[in-house]
Scaffold this motif. Structure first.
Motif, short mmCIF file in Angstrom:
data_model
loop_
_atom_site.label_atom_id
_atom_site.label_comp_id
_atom_site.label_asym_id
_atom_site.label_seq_id
_atom_site.Cartn_x
_atom_site.Cartn_y
_atom_site.Cartn_z
N ARG A 4 -17.40 -38.10 -19.77
CA ARG A 4 -18.67 -38.05 -19.05
C ARG A 4 -19.80 -37.62 -19.99
NH1 ARG A 4 -22.40 -39.92 -16.55
NH2 ARG A 4 -23.33 -38.88 -14.82
N GLN A 8 -23.40 -42.42 -20.34
CA GLN A 8 -24.42 -42.08 -19.36
C GLN A 8 -24.05 -42.36 -17.92
OE1 GLN A 8 -27.23 -40.39 -20.11
NE2 GLN A 8 -26.29 -40.21 -22.10
N SER A 9 -23.12 -43.25 -17.65
CA SER A 9 -22.84 -43.58 -16.26
C SER A 9 -21.42 -43.16 -15.86
CB SER A 9 -23.02 -45.08 -16.00
OG SER A 9 -21.94 -45.80 -16.53
N SER A 12 -18.87 -45.93 -16.62
CA SER A 12 -18.55 -45.97 -18.06
C SER A 12 -17.60 -44.84 -18.42
CB SER A 12 -19.82 -45.89 -18.90
OG SER A 12 -20.62 -47.02 -18.72
N ASP A 48 -21.25 -35.16 -10.93
CA ASP A 48 -22.52 -35.90 -10.99
C ASP A 48 -23.50 -35.36 -9.96
OD1 ASP A 48 -24.21 -38.39 -9.94
OD2 ASP A 48 -23.71 -38.76 -12.05
#
Length: 79
Positions: A4, A8-9, A12, A48
């Motif tokens: 993570r 960035q996502s 991903s 997140d």
């Protein structure tokens, strides 16, 4: 968590984790068991903090349906 921090996502990050955790040969499908994927995705989504639980659950339900067609394994192309 390291995945993570590198990208960035969320997707991903999960993709990187799949590529690390798979037992497939390099260049293969990078499959992992749905249970592992679900744990990773849920954990990273909670970190997140911007993804509602309902969205996480709906996403995982769709992935589970795909995984069920592949002996319970999640492939990167599923997401």
């Amino acid at each position: 968590i390291s995945c993570r921090n590198l990208v960035q996502s969320l997707l991903s990050s999960v993709k990187q984790a799949c590529e690390i955790l798979t037992r497939d040969p390099e260049g293969g499908a990078a499959r992992i068991p749905f249970e592992t994927f679900s744990f990773l995705y849920s954990y990273l989504a909670s970190i997140d903090g911007e993804i509602p639980d309902t969205e996480t659950e709906a996403f995982l339900q769709g992935i589970k349906e795909q995984a069920n067609k592949h002996s319970g394994m999640v492939l990167i192309r599923h997401f």
